[in-house]
Design a protein around this motif. Structure first.
Motif, PDB file in Angstrom:
ATOM      1  N   MET A  28       0.835  -1.198   0.000  1.00 18.18           N
ATOM      2  CA  MET A  28       0.000   0.000   0.000  1.00 18.18           C
ATOM      3  C   MET A  28       0.870   1.248   0.000  1.00 18.18           C
ATOM      4  N   CYS A  29       0.335   2.326  -0.569  1.00 19.16           N
ATOM      5  CA  CYS A  29       1.019   3.616  -0.528  1.00 19.16           C
ATOM      6  C   CYS A  29       0.520   4.404   0.686  1.00 19.16           C
ATOM      7  N   VAL A  30       1.193   5.500   0.976  1.00 18.42           N
ATOM      8  CA  VAL A  30       0.827   6.324   2.126  1.00 18.42           C
ATOM      9  C   VAL A  30      -0.617   6.809   2.016  1.00 18.42           C
ATOM     10  N   ASP A  53      12.410   1.458  10.562  1.00 23.57           N
ATOM     11  CA  ASP A  53      13.610   1.433  11.408  1.00 23.57           C
ATOM     12  C   ASP A  53      13.686   0.169  12.264  1.00 23.57           C
ATOM     13  N   ALA A  54      12.540  -0.402  12.590  1.00 25.54           N
ATOM     14  CA  ALA A  54      12.501  -1.633  13.388  1.00 25.54           C
ATOM     15  C   ALA A  54      12.655  -2.889  12.530  1.00 25.54           C
ATOM     16  N   GLY A  55      12.727  -2.721  11.198  1.00 27.39           N
ATOM     17  CA  GLY A  55      12.885  -3.867  10.306  1.00 27.39           C
ATOM     18  C   GLY A  55      11.598  -4.596  10.002  1.00 27.39           C
ATOM     19  N   ILE A  56      10.472  -3.929  10.209  1.00 25.22           N
ATOM     20  CA  ILE A  56       9.167  -4.563  10.011  1.00 25.22           C
ATOM     21  C   ILE A  56       8.594  -4.244   8.635  1.00 25.22           C
ATOM     22  N   VAL A  57       8.835  -3.030   8.170  1.00 23.57           N
ATOM     23  CA  VAL A  57       8.271  -2.546   6.907  1.00 23.57           C
ATOM     24  C   VAL A  57       9.406  -2.114   5.981  1.00 23.57           C
ATOM     25  N   GLY A  58       9.210  -2.386   4.701  1.00 23.87           N
ATOM     26  CA  GLY A  58      10.118  -1.909   3.666  1.00 23.87           C
ATOM     27  C   GLY A  58       9.306  -1.209   2.594  1.00 23.87           C
ATOM     28  N   PHE A  59       9.990  -0.668   1.609  1.00 26.13           N
ATOM     29  CA  PHE A  59       9.268   0.004   0.530  1.00 26.13           C
ATOM     30  C   PHE A  59       9.984  -0.207  -0.790  1.00 26.13           C
ATOM     31  N   LYS A  60       9.196  -0.056  -1.858  1.00 24.04           N
ATOM     32  CA  LYS A  60       9.710  -0.125  -3.224  1.00 24.04           C
ATOM     33  C   LYS A  60       9.114   1.036  -3.995  1.00 24.04           C
ATOM     34  N   LYS A  61       9.948   1.714  -4.744  1.00 25.22           N
ATOM     35  CA  LYS A  61       9.458   2.791  -5.596  1.00 25.22           C
ATOM     36  C   LYS A  61       8.990   2.197  -6.910  1.00 25.22           C
ATOM     37  N   ASP A  62       7.875   2.722  -7.394  1.00 24.62           N
ATOM     38  CA  ASP A  62       7.304   2.302  -8.671  1.00 24.62           C
ATOM     39  C   ASP A  62       6.838   3.560  -9.376  1.00 24.62           C
ATOM     40  N   GLY A  63       7.736   4.193 -10.113  1.00 24.18           N
ATOM     41  CA  GLY A  63       7.419   5.476 -10.734  1.00 24.18           C
ATOM     42  C   GLY A  63       7.207   6.516  -9.651  1.00 24.18           C
ATOM     43  N   LEU A  64       6.037   7.129  -9.655  1.00 24.08           N
ATOM     44  CA  LEU A  64       5.717   8.127  -8.639  1.00 24.08           C
ATOM     45  C   LEU A  64       5.245   7.512  -7.331  1.00 24.08           C
ATOM     46  N   TRP A  65       4.906   6.227  -7.360  1.00 30.90           N
ATOM     47  CA  TRP A  65       4.382   5.556  -6.178  1.00 30.90           C
ATOM     48  C   TRP A  65       5.513   5.044  -5.301  1.00 30.90           C
ATOM     49  N   ASN A  67       5.507   2.120  -2.627  1.00 30.31           N
ATOM     50  CA  ASN A  67       4.682   1.029  -2.110  1.00 30.31           C
ATOM     51  C   ASN A  67       5.343   0.408  -0.882  1.00 30.31           C
ATOM     52  N   TYR A  68       4.605   0.358   0.209  1.00 30.05           N
ATOM     53  CA  TYR A  68       5.104  -0.207   1.455  1.00 30.05           C
ATOM     54  C   TYR A  68       4.643  -1.645   1.588  1.00 30.05           C
ATOM     55  N   HIS A  69       5.515  -2.470   2.156  1.00 29.51           N
ATOM     56  CA  HIS A  69       5.236  -3.893   2.325  1.00 29.51           C
ATOM     57  C   HIS A  69       5.894  -4.371   3.611  1.00 29.51           C
ATOM     58  N   LEU A  70       5.460  -5.521   4.088  1.00 34.41           N
ATOM     59  CA  LEU A  70       6.113  -6.132   5.238  1.00 34.41           C
ATOM     60  C   LEU A  70       7.416  -6.768   4.780  1.00 34.41           C
ATOM     61  N   THR A  71       8.416  -6.693   5.633  1.00 34.32           N
ATOM     62  CA  THR A  71       9.679  -7.348   5.312  1.00 34.32           C
ATOM     63  C   THR A  71       9.573  -8.829   5.667  1.00 34.32           C
ATOM     64  N   ASP A  72      10.615  -9.557   5.344  1.00 33.97           N
ATOM     65  CA  ASP A  72      10.665 -10.963   5.734  1.00 33.97           C
ATOM     66  C   ASP A  72      11.272 -11.111   7.129  1.00 33.97           C
ATOM     67  N   GLY A  73      11.661  -9.996   7.745  1.00 29.09           N
ATOM     68  CA  GLY A  73      12.192 -10.030   9.099  1.00 29.09           C
ATOM     69  C   GLY A  73      13.653 -10.424   9.199  1.00 29.09           C
ATOM     70  N   ARG A  74      14.348 -10.494   8.075  1.00 31.96           N
ATOM     71  CA  ARG A  74      15.761 -10.916   8.099  1.00 31.96           C
ATOM     72  C   ARG A  74      16.654  -9.984   8.909  1.00 31.96           C
ATOM     73  N   SER A  75      16.293  -8.717   8.972  1.00 29.06           N
ATOM     74  CA  SER A  75      17.154  -7.754   9.658  1.00 29.06           C
ATOM     75  C   SER A  75      17.090  -7.890  11.175  1.00 29.06           C
ATOM     76  N   SER A  76      16.088  -8.584  11.687  1.00 23.47           N
ATOM     77  CA  SER A  76      15.938  -8.713  13.130  1.00 23.47           C
ATOM     78  C   SER A  76      15.170  -9.989  13.472  1.00 23.47           C
TER      79      SER A  76
END
Length: 115
Positions: A28-30, A53-65, A67-76
């Motif tokens: 989802m976007c903001v 910052d807690a390693g729970i959410v990541g994001f990917k840019k898609d043009g102007l969008w 998009n936020y997604h859940l991470t796989d938790g690898r960072s923590s």
């Protein structure tokens, strides 16, 4: 202990938990998160930054969008464990049920055009 506290603090806010529960279903976007939660855009962005910052959410840019997604938790390992458990927790909570039922009707083009 600091990484553990960071994850626990990130999930100590009801709106951040709702964001996580919505992102379990789709990226989802903001604007979409703002529309679903009914809170200000800067507040949504602040919540997303704390979750990132807690390693729970990541994001990917898609043009102007963005998009936020859940991470796989690898960072923590704490984030990974809580994300795994949250998939099964709170699904019957009335606020969560209502949000997840509204997700298919959220149209980013309509929501973001208003902002």
């Amino acid at each position: 202990m600091r990484p553990f506290i960071k994850v626990m603090k990130a999930l100590s806010d009801p709106n951040r938990v709702k964001i996580v529960k919505m992102l379990q279903h789709k990226m989802m976007c903001v604007c979409e998160l703002q529309g679903a939660l009914g809170i200000a855009q800067p507040t949504v962005s602040k919540h997303l930054k704390i979750l990132e910052d807690a390693g729970i959410v990541g994001f990917k840019k898609d043009g102007l969008w963005v998009n936020y997604h859940l991470t796989d938790g690898r960072s923590s390992p704490y984030a990974a464990s809580l994300l795994g458990n949250l998939r099964h927790w709170l699904n019957d909570e009335p606020d969560i049920v209502e949000l997840t039922q509204r997700l298919p009707r959220l149209n980013r083009f309509e929501i973001c055009a208003k902002n």
